[in-house]
Motif scaffolding. Structure first.
Motif, mmCIF file in Angstrom:
data_model
loop_
_atom_site.group_PDB
_atom_site.id
_atom_site.type_symbol
_atom_site.label_atom_id
_atom_site.label_comp_id
_atom_site.label_asym_id
_atom_site.label_seq_id
_atom_site.Cartn_x
_atom_site.Cartn_y
_atom_site.Cartn_z
ATOM 1 N N ASN A 52 0.708 -1.305 0.416
ATOM 2 C CA ASN A 52 0.422 -0.023 -0.247
ATOM 3 C C ASN A 52 1.123 1.097 -0.248
ATOM 4 O O ASN A 52 0.189 1.848 -0.420
ATOM 5 C CB ASN A 52 -0.891 -0.284 1.546
ATOM 6 N N GLU A 53 1.983 1.232 1.008
ATOM 7 C CA GLU A 53 3.028 2.124 1.254
ATOM 8 C C GLU A 53 3.596 3.170 -0.747
ATOM 9 O O GLU A 53 3.770 3.328 -1.265
ATOM 10 C CB GLU A 53 4.019 2.183 2.291
ATOM 11 N N ALA A 122 13.990 4.873 -2.792
ATOM 12 C CA ALA A 122 14.283 5.871 -2.956
ATOM 13 C C ALA A 122 12.798 6.374 -2.970
ATOM 14 O O ALA A 122 12.473 7.540 -2.758
ATOM 15 C CB ALA A 122 14.539 6.351 -5.053
ATOM 16 N N LEU A 123 11.530 5.089 -3.128
ATOM 17 C CA LEU A 123 10.484 5.786 -3.324
ATOM 18 C C LEU A 123 10.049 6.246 -1.683
ATOM 19 O O LEU A 123 9.765 6.848 -1.189
ATOM 20 C CB LEU A 123 10.080 4.463 -3.580
ATOM 21 N N PHE A 124 10.535 5.329 -0.496
ATOM 22 C CA PHE A 124 10.668 5.577 0.581
ATOM 23 C C PHE A 124 10.869 6.568 0.898
ATOM 24 O O PHE A 124 10.423 7.283 1.999
ATOM 25 C CB PHE A 124 10.561 4.000 1.446
ATOM 26 N N GLY A 129 9.301 9.988 3.078
ATOM 27 C CA GLY A 129 10.326 10.502 4.461
ATOM 28 C C GLY A 129 10.344 9.398 5.744
ATOM 29 O O GLY A 129 11.143 9.878 6.512
ATOM 30 N N TYR A 130 10.602 8.662 5.053
ATOM 31 C CA TYR A 130 11.124 7.756 5.803
ATOM 32 C C TYR A 130 12.789 7.158 5.478
ATOM 33 O O TYR A 130 13.624 7.821 4.711
ATOM 34 C CB TYR A 130 11.231 5.817 4.879
ATOM 35 N N GLU A 136 14.865 -1.005 6.162
ATOM 36 C CA GLU A 136 15.300 -1.079 6.432
ATOM 37 C C GLU A 136 14.952 -2.733 7.138
ATOM 38 O O GLU A 136 14.775 -3.738 7.347
ATOM 39 C CB GLU A 136 17.356 -1.494 6.864
ATOM 40 N N VAL A 137 14.091 -2.343 8.452
ATOM 41 C CA VAL A 137 13.429 -2.862 8.964
ATOM 42 C C VAL A 137 11.881 -3.170 8.100
ATOM 43 O O VAL A 137 11.612 -4.733 8.507
ATOM 44 C CB VAL A 137 13.110 -1.875 10.511
#
Length: 173
Positions: A52-53, A122-124, A129-130, A136-137
């Motif tokens: 979803n993200e 790149a997207l996240f 803003g991750y 990694e988690v």
């Protein structure tokens, strides 16, 4: 091609313009929305949350993450005739009973397990803003979860093909 194409309708139009009259074109791509045939993939699963993200981040970046859904319409809009579409199950893992689907699922599982960070970072980080550590988690949770043999994940591959009208057909259109 998924996230590599920024303007799918334009690509279809360019293909139409560069196809010989009477010639055929075919597009193949995915609908990346993860689902399960038995309901085993739930909203609370890390993989479903990730998916979803991923779709949300792609849309924020003006990328269509599920182009397979629209291939037929884009072909028609570009001017192709006799457009046909097909939809195929694209499993993740070796859960299918069918031999061909099982093999396809094994390869798909491998590419997801091996490429998770490559198509996530790149997207996240840029769109959502991750932090690097958060990504990694998430990837570690997904890898752990995907090892569950009772979790049946799949998405769909779409194929669309159509013909550019012959010269005589285009003159009357």
């Amino acid at each position: 091609m998924g996230n590599a194409i920024r303007d799918w309708p334009r690509l279809h139009q360019q293909c139409f313009e560069n196809t010989t009259p009477g010639g055929w074109a075919e597009f193949i791509d995915l609908d990346l929305r993860w689902t399960s045939p038995d309901g085993s993939l739930k909203e609370e699963h890390a993989g479903k949350k990730f998916n979803n993200e991923f779709i949300k981040a792609s849309h924020q970046a003006n990328i269509e993450p599920c182009p397979g859904l629209y291939l037929e319409q884009w072909m028609k809009d570009a001017g192709f005739k006799d457009v046909k579409g097909e939809k195929f199950v694209w499993p993740v893992g070796t859960w299918p009973k069918d031999k061909d689907l099982k093999e396809r699922g094994a390869w798909n599982y491998l590419q997801i397990m091996e490429g998770l960070e490559a198509f996530t970072f790149a997207l996240f980080t840029k769109q959502l803003g991750y932090s690097k550590a958060e990504v990694e988690v998430i990837c570690a949770k997904i890898r752990s979860e995907m090892k569950d043999p009772k979790l049946y994940i799949m998405f769909h591959l779409h194929v669309a093909y159509g013909q550019k009208p012959a010269v005589a057909d285009t003159a009357t259109s």
